[in-house]
Design a protein around this motif. Structure first.
Motif, PDB file in Angstrom:
ATOM      1  N   ARG A   1     -28.360  37.949  11.672  1.00  0.00           N
ATOM      2  CA  ARG A   1     -28.819  36.731  12.329  1.00  0.00           C
ATOM      3  C   ARG A   1     -28.058  36.462  13.626  1.00  0.00           C
ATOM      4  NH1 ARG A   1     -29.090  34.782   6.957  1.00  0.00           N
ATOM      5  NH2 ARG A   1     -27.020  33.826   7.152  1.00  0.00           N
ATOM      6  N   ASP A   2     -26.749  36.733  13.617  1.00  0.00           N
ATOM      7  CA  ASP A   2     -25.990  36.450  14.846  1.00  0.00           C
ATOM      8  C   ASP A   2     -25.907  37.660  15.780  1.00  0.00           C
ATOM      9  OD1 ASP A   2     -23.939  38.159  13.959  1.00  0.00           O
ATOM     10  OD2 ASP A   2     -22.669  36.532  13.247  1.00  0.00           O
ATOM     11  N   GLY A   3     -26.551  38.763  15.407  1.00  0.00           N
ATOM     12  CA  GLY A   3     -26.627  39.926  16.280  1.00  0.00           C
ATOM     13  C   GLY A   3     -25.442  40.867  16.222  1.00  0.00           C
ATOM     14  N   THR A   4     -24.477  40.631  15.335  1.00  0.00           N
ATOM     15  CA  THR A   4     -23.294  41.493  15.265  1.00  0.00           C
ATOM     16  C   THR A   4     -23.490  42.693  14.339  1.00  0.00           C
ATOM     17  OG1 THR A   4     -22.341  40.093  13.527  1.00  0.00           O
ATOM     18  CG2 THR A   4     -21.725  39.600  15.813  1.00  0.00           C
ATOM     19  N   ILE A   5     -24.509  42.645  13.486  1.00  0.00           N
ATOM     20  CA  ILE A   5     -24.876  43.777  12.645  1.00  0.00           C
ATOM     21  C   ILE A   5     -26.319  44.130  12.976  1.00  0.00           C
ATOM     22  CG2 ILE A   5     -25.262  44.599  10.282  1.00  0.00           C
ATOM     23  CD1 ILE A   5     -23.008  42.811   9.351  1.00  0.00           C
ATOM     24  N   PRO A   6     -26.596  45.359  13.389  1.00  0.00           N
ATOM     25  CA  PRO A   6     -27.935  45.713  13.842  1.00  0.00           C
ATOM     26  C   PRO A   6     -28.938  45.789  12.696  1.00  0.00           C
ATOM     27  CG  PRO A   6     -26.562  47.667  13.755  1.00  0.00           C
ATOM     28  CD  PRO A   6     -25.657  46.505  13.474  1.00  0.00           C
ATOM     29  N   PRO A   7     -30.230  45.718  13.029  1.00  0.00           N
ATOM     30  CA  PRO A   7     -31.265  45.907  11.999  1.00  0.00           C
ATOM     31  C   PRO A   7     -31.122  47.298  11.376  1.00  0.00           C
ATOM     32  CG  PRO A   7     -32.204  45.072  14.044  1.00  0.00           C
ATOM     33  CD  PRO A   7     -30.799  45.477  14.358  1.00  0.00           C
ATOM     34  N   GLY A   8     -31.686  47.436  10.194  1.00  0.00           N
ATOM     35  CA  GLY A   8     -31.588  48.721   9.510  1.00  0.00           C
ATOM     36  C   GLY A   8     -32.190  48.640   8.135  1.00  0.00           C
ATOM     37  N   PRO A   9     -31.629  49.340   7.172  1.00  0.00           N
ATOM     38  CA  PRO A   9     -32.158  49.320   5.805  1.00  0.00           C
ATOM     39  C   PRO A   9     -32.115  47.910   5.233  1.00  0.00           C
ATOM     40  CG  PRO A   9     -30.499  51.048   6.087  1.00  0.00           C
ATOM     41  CD  PRO A   9     -30.437  50.193   7.305  1.00  0.00           C
ATOM     42  N   PRO A  10     -32.881  47.663   4.175  1.00  0.00           N
ATOM     43  CA  PRO A  10     -32.807  46.339   3.531  1.00  0.00           C
ATOM     44  C   PRO A  10     -31.356  45.955   3.254  1.00  0.00           C
ATOM     45  CG  PRO A  10     -34.560  47.631   2.556  1.00  0.00           C
ATOM     46  CD  PRO A  10     -33.835  48.552   3.498  1.00  0.00           C
ATOM     47  N   ALA A  11     -31.039  44.696   3.430  1.00  0.00           N
ATOM     48  CA  ALA A  11     -29.652  44.241   3.334  1.00  0.00           C
ATOM     49  C   ALA A  11     -29.042  44.541   1.975  1.00  0.00           C
ATOM     50  CB  ALA A  11     -29.573  42.745   3.639  1.00  0.00           C
ATOM     51  N   ALA A  12     -29.820  44.391   0.909  1.00  0.00           N
ATOM     52  CA  ALA A  12     -29.285  44.665  -0.425  1.00  0.00           C
ATOM     53  C   ALA A  12     -28.936  46.145  -0.583  1.00  0.00           C
ATOM     54  CB  ALA A  12     -30.278  44.237  -1.500  1.00  0.00           C
TER      55      ALA A  12
END
Length: 207
Positions: A150-161
């Motif tokens: 949400r804050d942009g410090t971790i990029p999109p990718g696999p499902p969070a779980a």
């Protein structure tokens, strides 16, 4: 009305013996697994008799269930406080990796893996307790991943779980592999955590 000094002393002795037995059990499971755990050896390592062990625990399963709860309580006290600290999500996950490596230096790095391997496919209360702890922990790390996205410090990718579960598993495996290597365990655990949550580099994505 407060308890008498004698009663307090007895309660303190009981608490100390219980903690020693639980930590010795965790070490035993980490070293030889659940199936090969010998209660007389656990008691001896803790500095007590087998009778003292059975005075507090009805049987092997009761001891191991209590040990899982001891691991949960001590882990959250020494490692899991990171979830309540004011850290950026990625930093929190890396700090979790650092503290986990240090926590496992008491020779208990493999306790959860041993139980998971031996009892994972069986209908067993110890397995159920382990799975409940794992779900709780994955949920806490998943929340950090989502906050970072949400804050942009971790990029999109696999499902969070999935990313949370994989990161925890990778940290655990690294710490088990590097058991006894206090010179490198923290650095490697943090590198793994940061690498997984950061995702592939731009060059890797291109090619």
């Amino acid at each position: 009305m407060t308890a008498s000094p004698t009663r307090r002393t007895q309660a303190d002795r009981r608490a100390r013996s219980r903690a020693a037995l639980l930590e010795a059990t965790a070490r035993g499971i980490s070293r030889v697994g659940y199936g090969h755990l010998v209660l007389s050896e656990v008691a001896a390592e803790a500095g007590y008799t087998r009778g003292a062990l059975y005075h507090q625990f009805a049987d092997k399963d009761a001891l191991v269930l209590a040990t899982l709860e001891w691991v949960r309580e001590t882990w959250y006290a020494e490692v899991g406080t990171v979830f309540d600290e004011d850290l950026a999500p990625a930093d929190a996950i890396a700090e979790l990796a650092r503290r986990h490596a240090i926590y496992c230096r008491r020779d208990i790095a493999g306790v959860m893996t041993a139980i998971r391997v031996e009892l994972g496919a069986r209908d067993h209360p110890i397995r159920d307790a382990l799975h409940a702890q794992q779900r709780e922990l994955v949920a806490r790390v998943r929340a950090l991943v989502l906050a970072g996205r949400r804050d942009g410090t971790i990029p999109p990718g696999p499902p969070a779980a999935a990313l949370a579960a994989a990161t925890l598993a990778a940290i655990e495996a690294a710490v088990i592999t590097l058991s006894g290597r206090a010179d490198v365990d923290v650095d490697v655990a943090q590198r793994i955590a940061r690498g997984l949550i950061a995702g592939p580099t731009a060059s890797a994505r291109r090619g």
